[in-house]
Design an enzyme around this catalytic site. Structure first.
Site, PDB file in Angstrom:
ATOM      1  N   ALA A   4       0.814  -1.222   0.000  1.00  0.00           N
ATOM      2  CA  ALA A   4       0.000   0.000   0.000  1.00  0.00           C
ATOM      3  C   ALA A   4       0.847   1.272   0.000  1.00  0.00           C
ATOM      4  CB  ALA A   4      -0.938  -0.007   1.209  1.00  0.00           C
ATOM      5  N   ARG A  16      -3.445   0.019   7.333  1.00  0.00           N
ATOM      6  CA  ARG A  16      -3.098  -0.257   8.718  1.00  0.00           C
ATOM      7  C   ARG A  16      -2.554   0.928   9.502  1.00  0.00           C
ATOM      8  NH1 ARG A  16      -3.120  -5.782   9.381  1.00  0.00           N
ATOM      9  NH2 ARG A  16      -3.857  -6.705   7.455  1.00  0.00           N
ATOM     10  N   GLN A  81       0.545  -6.333  -3.534  1.00  0.00           N
ATOM     11  CA  GLN A  81      -0.633  -6.541  -2.681  1.00  0.00           C
ATOM     12  C   GLN A  81      -1.753  -5.592  -3.090  1.00  0.00           C
ATOM     13  OE1 GLN A  81       1.931  -5.667   0.903  1.00  0.00           O
ATOM     14  NE2 GLN A  81       0.642  -7.228   1.810  1.00  0.00           N
ATOM     15  N   HIS A  99      -3.573 -10.181  -4.154  1.00  0.00           N
ATOM     16  CA  HIS A  99      -4.870  -9.940  -3.503  1.00  0.00           C
ATOM     17  C   HIS A  99      -5.977  -9.640  -4.512  1.00  0.00           C
ATOM     18  CE1 HIS A  99      -2.777  -8.762   0.562  1.00  0.00           C
ATOM     19  NE2 HIS A  99      -2.666 -10.040   0.273  1.00  0.00           N
ATOM     20  N   CYS A 107     -20.225 -12.257 -10.516  1.00  0.00           N
ATOM     21  CA  CYS A 107     -21.470 -12.679  -9.892  1.00  0.00           C
ATOM     22  C   CYS A 107     -21.219 -14.005  -9.179  1.00  0.00           C
ATOM     23  CB  CYS A 107     -22.552 -12.862 -10.949  1.00  0.00           C
ATOM     24  SG  CYS A 107     -24.082 -13.526 -10.258  1.00  0.00           S
ATOM     25  N   CYS A 110     -24.097 -16.768 -10.748  1.00  0.00           N
ATOM     26  CA  CYS A 110     -24.039 -17.372 -12.091  1.00  0.00           C
ATOM     27  C   CYS A 110     -22.646 -17.318 -12.714  1.00  0.00           C
ATOM     28  CB  CYS A 110     -25.059 -16.719 -13.024  1.00  0.00           C
ATOM     29  SG  CYS A 110     -24.568 -15.091 -13.629  1.00  0.00           S
ATOM     30  N   SER A 172       5.771  -1.709   1.948  1.00  0.00           N
ATOM     31  CA  SER A 172       5.090  -2.779   2.687  1.00  0.00           C
ATOM     32  C   SER A 172       5.825  -3.012   3.997  1.00  0.00           C
ATOM     33  CB  SER A 172       5.064  -4.075   1.876  1.00  0.00           C
ATOM     34  OG  SER A 172       4.595  -5.154   2.682  1.00  0.00           O
ATOM     35  N   ASN A 197      10.679   1.754   2.623  1.00  0.00           N
ATOM     36  CA  ASN A 197       9.381   1.830   3.316  1.00  0.00           C
ATOM     37  C   ASN A 197       9.432   2.892   4.394  1.00  0.00           C
ATOM     38  OD1 ASN A 197       6.683   0.655   3.748  1.00  0.00           O
ATOM     39  ND2 ASN A 197       7.473   0.143   5.786  1.00  0.00           N
TER      40      ASN A 197
HETATM   41 ZN    ZN Z   1     -25.406 -13.519 -12.130  1.00  0.00          ZN
END
Ligand code: ZN
Length: 228
Positions: A4, A16, A81, A99, A107, A110, A172, A197
């Site tokens: 991040a 964080r 990440q 991630h 969905c 489906c 990180s 960092n």
């Molecule tokens: Zn669907």
């Protein structure tokens, strides 16, 4: 390997830190798969803001430098990440998203998959995007707490860590699995680890270099140094 901290310089809050997302939003209520299944409308009130912030952000000097180092043959691949697609947009070609990302949403009923540009329209129309086929609320293809990480990406990240002569960690704290494991794998395979960092990481005492500073400034300086 990026976290991040490389994207905070694009105005995207991290998770964080004291001003991070989890200081404002309880991750149990907004970022777990159980919370999503229980009340997807509520989770989307959070994610609609996230989508807007992420798509309005621009890659910064750090992202651009990583892409430049890849073009120069000095970066093999980027394990990130981050879900924000800023490495892609900066021109990085080989990006491993451990991630997931906001590139698509799916969905859960489906299986229909929706690209980001369609999602932006759906979110703008209704706030809570629903599947055009079956009406179910869509879920971003971002790993929520309680979900499995995408195995191909994790496997590739481990492979890259083992084969790297130098694992460069940017933005990180190396606190979150699986990236917390990667520096150990690089060192065990005979490589080295360097870290840029703000603030401490779990690997500072074993890195060959630790720079506590801005990702953008540091990596831009690195690109310049390499070019000259
Ligand atoms: Zn669907």
């Amino acid at each position: 390997m990026t976290g991040a901290g490389i994207s905070t310089e694009s105005g995207i809050p991290d998770f964080r830190s004291p001003t991070g997302i989890w200081a404002e939003y309880d991750q149990q209520e907004y970022a777990t798969i159980d919370a999503f299944r229980a009340d997807p409308d509520k989770v989307w009130r959070f994610y609609a803001l996230r989508f807007r912030a992420l798509t309005e952000a621009e890659p910064n000097a750090g992202h651009l430098a990583v892409a430049e180092l890849e073009r120069a043959g000095l970066v093999g691949a980027v394990v990130t990440q981050n879900i924000d697609l800023l490495h892609d947009r900066a021109g990085s070609r080989d990006v491993v998203e451990v991630h997931g990302s906001i590139r698509t949403s799916s969905c859960l009923r489906c299986g229909m998959r929706y690209p980001l540009d369609e999602m932006i329209v759906l979110i703008a129309d209704s706030g809570v995007p629903r599947c055009a086929e079956c009406g179910e609320v869509l879920k971003p293809d971002v790993v929520f707490f309680g979900e499995l990480l995408p195995k191909p990406a994790i496997d590739r990240a481990h492979e890259l860590a083992r084969s790297a002569r130098l694992l460069l960690v940017v933005g990180s704290g190396l606190e979150v699995w699986p990236v917390s494991m990667l520096p150990d794998e690089t060192v065990a395979a005979g490589g080295e680890v360097a870290i840029v960092n703000r603030g401490p990481t779990t690997f500072d005492d074993r890195a060959v270099l630790k720079i506590d500073g801005s990702a953008g400034e540091t990596l831009a300086a690195l690109v310049q140094a390499v070019a000259s």
